[in-house]
Design an enzyme around this catalytic site. Structure first.
Site, PDB file in Angstrom:
ATOM      1  N   SER A  11       0.863  -1.183   0.000  1.00  0.00           N
ATOM      2  CA  SER A  11       0.000   0.000   0.000  1.00  0.00           C
ATOM      3  C   SER A  11       0.902   1.236   0.000  1.00  0.00           C
ATOM      4  CB  SER A  11      -0.867   0.016   1.260  1.00  0.00           C
ATOM      5  OG  SER A  11      -1.628  -1.162   1.307  1.00  0.00           O
ATOM      6  N   ASN A  13       1.326   4.075   1.243  1.00  0.00           N
ATOM      7  CA  ASN A  13       1.020   5.096   2.262  1.00  0.00           C
ATOM      8  C   ASN A  13       2.256   5.405   3.105  1.00  0.00           C
ATOM      9  OD1 ASN A  13       1.131   2.796   3.770  1.00  0.00           O
ATOM     10  ND2 ASN A  13      -1.076   2.622   4.043  1.00  0.00           N
ATOM     11  N   SER A 254       7.205  -0.965  11.262  1.00  0.00           N
ATOM     12  CA  SER A 254       6.018  -0.337  10.688  1.00  0.00           C
ATOM     13  C   SER A 254       6.322   1.083  10.250  1.00  0.00           C
ATOM     14  CB  SER A 254       4.841  -0.370  11.659  1.00  0.00           C
ATOM     15  OG  SER A 254       4.888   0.736  12.512  1.00  0.00           O
ATOM     16  N   LYS A 255       5.582   1.468   9.192  1.00  0.00           N
ATOM     17  CA  LYS A 255       5.739   2.819   8.645  1.00  0.00           C
ATOM     18  C   LYS A 255       5.365   3.830   9.713  1.00  0.00           C
ATOM     19  CE  LYS A 255       4.143   1.207   4.150  1.00  0.00           C
ATOM     20  NZ  LYS A 255       2.922   0.941   3.405  1.00  0.00           N
ATOM     21  N   SER A 256       4.279   3.546  10.431  1.00  0.00           N
ATOM     22  CA  SER A 256       3.780   4.549  11.380  1.00  0.00           C
ATOM     23  C   SER A 256       4.709   4.713  12.580  1.00  0.00           C
ATOM     24  CB  SER A 256       2.372   4.180  11.825  1.00  0.00           C
ATOM     25  OG  SER A 256       2.367   2.868  12.313  1.00  0.00           O
TER      26      SER A 256
END
Ligand code: GLU
Length: 281
Positions: A11, A13, A254-256
């Site tokens: 994804s 994002n 994780s990206k976040s």
């Protein structure tokens, strides 16, 4: 025997990190080992979080890693009509209902948590009358559509799926799916005609994917995917869940959480060979 079809489906994002690199290399490696096809699919269904620059970065980072995939690359944002048509079929069968709850309302009413640790939907909007629905829609309230999971399961009966492990070439085993642990999942999110679960099963079927390879963290969502496949008459691939790449504290990247991106590693002088070697490829 038809040629196996495997895919990597990120994804856009955020920038890819070592966890994505592992998943992409793993999938490409097994596609090659099985003399199969390797597809890349861009899962850009979230209008708020998906950004064209992240899509471009996916292509660039995967090429830098030395990967090659078939063209054309499917972008889910170009297939919204198809997802909407499938959702309409579920609506016509009375299997979806509109839900107007905000995140905080869902959390406040929750009766537990789903396998992702998110609040389990208590079914607040399940029993809205047609007049109430019409009133809220006319007032311009944003709507999402949820699956009547229990009713859906009454139609499908017991559900099973095939899992091959530890690698996709191993003999597969049959597992039972338990979609009820997810409650009434969202099938169409606010502001888009789809959701991850809906798009992924439609596209895996449309692209003839025979083997889905994804991280262990996504294993529980298979329960929902199998239910949707059965309801929509879609094929069910063989699933393999690979290990996750963890950070120094043993947590999933994780990206976040700001795990270092492949491009930041590259900028600091790390080579693709070093990435491959670190990940065991
Ligand atoms: N698009 C999903 C993600 O980036 C993964 C899709 C899948 O493997 O099914 O988390």
């Amino acid at each position: 025997m038809p040629r196996p079809v495997l895919r990597f489906a990120p994804s856009p994002n955020g920038y890819l990190h070592m966890g994505h690199a592992y998943s992409a290399l793993y999938t490409a490696q097994w596609a090659a080992a099985m003399h199969g096809r390797f597809l890349l699919r861009i899962e850009d269904t979230d209008p708020q979080r998906s950004k064209p620059e992240f899509t471009e970065a996916i292509f660039e980072d995967l090429r830098w890693l030395g990967l090659d995939w078939e063209e054309p690359v499917w972008r889910q944002s170009e297939r919204f009509d198809i997802y909407a048509a499938h959702a309409d079929r579920l609506k016509q069968r009375g299997l979806l209902y509109p839900c107007f709850c905000s995140r905080s309302e869902v959390a406040a009413a929750a009766s537990g948590t789903d396998p992702d640790g998110a609040p389990l939907y208590a079914g607040t909007c399940r029993h809205l009358t047609p007049a109430q629905i019409e009133y809220r829609l006319a007032a311009g309230e944003e709507v999402q559509w949820r699956l009547r999971t229990e009713e859906a399961l009454e139609l499908t009966g017991l559900l099973t799926f095939s899992v091959a492990g530890p690698t996709p070439t191993d003999r597969s085993q049959i597992r039972y799916a338990r979609p009820q642990i997810w409650g009434d999942v969202v099938i169409q999110r606010k502001g888009t005609p789809t959701s991850y679960h809906l798009s992924v099963v439609i596209d895996d079927d449309a692209q003839g994917v025979t083997h889905v390879t994804r991280g262990r963290d996504m294993e529980p969502s298979t329960d929902i995917h199998v239910l949707l496949q059965m309801l929509l008459g879609l094929g069910s691939p063989i699933y393999t869940f690979h290990k996750l790449i963890l950070d120094g504290e043993g947590k999933k990247l994780s990206k976040s959480k700001g795990s270092p991106s492949l491009r930041s590693l590259r900028e600091s002088g790390v080579t693709p060979e070093e990435v491959r070697q670190k990940l065991g490829f």
